[in-house]
Design a protein around this motif. Structure first.
Motif, PDB file in Angstrom:
ATOM      1  N   ARG A  42       0.906  -1.073  -0.026  1.00 37.06           N
ATOM      2  CA  ARG A  42       0.097   0.164  -0.137  1.00 37.06           C
ATOM      3  C   ARG A  42       0.893   1.424  -0.195  1.00 37.06           C
ATOM      4  N   SER A  43       0.514   2.251  -0.749  1.00 37.97           N
ATOM      5  CA  SER A  43       1.187   3.456  -0.586  1.00 37.97           C
ATOM      6  C   SER A  43       0.400   4.583   0.006  1.00 37.97           C
ATOM      7  N   PHE A  44       0.924   5.327   0.723  1.00 35.72           N
ATOM      8  CA  PHE A  44      -0.010   6.522   1.510  1.00 35.72           C
ATOM      9  C   PHE A  44       0.728   7.602   0.777  1.00 35.72           C
ATOM     10  N   ARG A  45       0.123   8.671   0.047  1.00 31.46           N
ATOM     11  CA  ARG A  45       0.848   9.963  -0.505  1.00 31.46           C
ATOM     12  C   ARG A  45       0.108  11.033   0.084  1.00 31.46           C
ATOM     13  N   VAL A  68      -1.470  -4.135   8.497  1.00 33.63           N
ATOM     14  CA  VAL A  68      -1.702  -3.474   9.656  1.00 33.63           C
ATOM     15  C   VAL A  68      -2.379  -2.136   9.299  1.00 33.63           C
ATOM     16  N   GLU A  69      -3.562  -1.941  10.186  1.00 32.23           N
ATOM     17  CA  GLU A  69      -4.465  -0.542   9.692  1.00 32.23           C
ATOM     18  C   GLU A  69      -3.797   0.551  10.254  1.00 32.23           C
ATOM     19  N   LEU A  70      -3.338   1.385   9.389  1.00 36.59           N
ATOM     20  CA  LEU A  70      -2.678   2.385  10.031  1.00 36.59           C
ATOM     21  C   LEU A  70      -3.604   3.737  10.350  1.00 36.59           C
ATOM     22  N   PRO A  71      -3.563   4.395  11.476  1.00 39.12           N
ATOM     23  CA  PRO A  71      -4.212   5.531  12.045  1.00 39.12           C
ATOM     24  C   PRO A  71      -3.737   6.744  11.204  1.00 39.12           C
ATOM     25  N   LEU A  72      -4.253   6.867   9.893  1.00 39.24           N
ATOM     26  CA  LEU A  72      -3.701   7.863   9.197  1.00 39.24           C
ATOM     27  C   LEU A  72      -5.149   8.407   8.391  1.00 39.24           C
ATOM     28  N   ALA A  73      -5.400   9.844   8.518  1.00 41.69           N
ATOM     29  CA  ALA A  73      -6.403  10.267   7.870  1.00 41.69           C
ATOM     30  C   ALA A  73      -6.265  11.819   7.492  1.00 41.69           C
ATOM     31  N   ASP A  74      -6.911  12.485   6.436  1.00 45.54           N
ATOM     32  CA  ASP A  74      -6.826  13.902   6.499  1.00 45.54           C
ATOM     33  C   ASP A  74      -7.092  14.489   7.874  1.00 45.54           C
ATOM     34  N   GLY A  75      -6.543  15.593   8.135  1.00 49.90           N
ATOM     35  CA  GLY A  75      -6.641  16.479   9.350  1.00 49.90           C
ATOM     36  C   GLY A  75      -6.092  15.773  10.474  1.00 49.90           C
ATOM     37  N   ASP A  76      -5.378  14.459  10.603  1.00 47.46           N
ATOM     38  CA  ASP A  76      -4.853  14.111  11.590  1.00 47.46           C
ATOM     39  C   ASP A  76      -3.323  15.020  11.851  1.00 47.46           C
ATOM     40  N   ASP A  77      -3.199  15.173  13.233  1.00 44.66           N
ATOM     41  CA  ASP A  77      -1.956  15.656  13.832  1.00 44.66           C
ATOM     42  C   ASP A  77      -1.040  14.665  13.856  1.00 44.66           C
ATOM     43  N   VAL A  78       0.205  14.588  13.167  1.00 36.16           N
ATOM     44  CA  VAL A  78       0.835  13.340  13.414  1.00 36.16           C
ATOM     45  C   VAL A  78       2.575  13.799  13.666  1.00 36.16           C
ATOM     46  N   ARG A 222       5.128  -1.105  16.215  1.00 35.54           N
ATOM     47  CA  ARG A 222       4.365  -1.736  15.176  1.00 35.54           C
ATOM     48  C   ARG A 222       5.034  -2.044  13.935  1.00 35.54           C
ATOM     49  N   ALA A 223       5.485  -3.145  13.602  1.00 30.57           N
ATOM     50  CA  ALA A 223       6.242  -3.098  12.258  1.00 30.57           C
ATOM     51  C   ALA A 223       5.167  -3.236  11.037  1.00 30.57           C
ATOM     52  N   VAL A 224       5.352  -2.257   9.956  1.00 38.43           N
ATOM     53  CA  VAL A 224       4.409  -2.037   8.896  1.00 38.43           C
ATOM     54  C   VAL A 224       5.390  -2.214   7.753  1.00 38.43           C
TER      55      VAL A 224
END
Length: 224
Positions: A42-45, A68-78, A222-224
């Motif tokens: 999967r690629s997350f750009r 692994v389901e990543l906790p990543l969405a528009d608007g997230d502070d990371v 968590r290894a991804v």
């Protein structure tokens, strides 16, 4: 380009996720340069503070790593650990953490592939090929292959007559045993250096990721 990527560092980037785009890509994972086994990454750009980023994680058939389901969405502070140099305008993401989440997601899988999504990724800092349970899975798979080889040689050697020297059965089993011992020693060597705080180059890169993300408890990885 090669020199610039080779001297890249792993640095920290904080901010809000914008323009998130998710996709998948087929990659060669094992075999010859022309490929035998393929998997999906999967690629997350996305962008953070105007910086273009890409994070790769397993989708399916990636050796030793699962989805692994990543906790990543528009608007997230990371909080991110990224390569200081961009490849094709995008910085590779090595680690992801939400400030309020104790877990840290580290992108081991893309760096563990025999054939990278982009060959130039080889020039960027690389993480250890295996982490946690994946090291045991790799050793187990190699051990099973060795046992199968022993059984095959035993079957083929039935009725073999030996007049001078060692039998082919003994020779072939010895070769397999040496290969197995060498592989297991390589895995044990890396694990020992990690425990003795004498990290290899790839392990130092992992420590740089953890330092950038201010992670002190390795059990949260968590290894991804």
């Amino acid at each position: 380009m090669k020199d610039r990527l080779t001297h890249a560092e792993i640095v920290r980037l904080d901010g809000q996720v914008t323009g998130l785009e998710c996709g998948t890509m087929s990659v060669k994972t094992e075999g010859s340069p022309y490929g035998v086994t393929k998997g999906l990454l999967r690629s997350f750009r996305f962008q953070v503070n105007g910086t273009s980023l890409v994070l790769y994680s397993p989708e399916s058939a990636i050796p030793f790593y699962g989805k692994v389901e990543l906790p990543l969405a528009d608007g997230d502070d990371v909080c991110l650990a990224i390569a200081s140099e961009a490849l094709d305008g995008q910085h590779l993401v090595y680690g992801l953490r939400h400030p309020a989440d104790p877990r840290v997601f580290v992108a081991f899988a893309a760096g563990s592939l025999e054939f990278q999504p982009d060959r130039q990724m080889y020039y960027l800092p690389r993480l250890p090929r295996f982490w946690g349970k994946s090291r045991g899975w790799q050793a187990s798979r190699f051990g099973v292959a060795a046992i199968m080889a022993f059984c095959l040689f035993n079957y083929l050697a039935r009725g073999e007559r030996v007049e001078h020297g060692l039998s082919a059965y003994v020779v072939m089993n010895s070769i397999v045993a040496v290969a197995l011992a060498g592989y297991l020693l390589t895995i044990a060597y890396g694990a020992l250096r990690w425990r003795l705080n004498l990290p290899t180059l790839r392990q130092r890169n992992l420590l740089a990721v953890l330092h950038a993300l201010e992670v002190f408890d390795k059990s949260t990885i968590r290894a991804v």
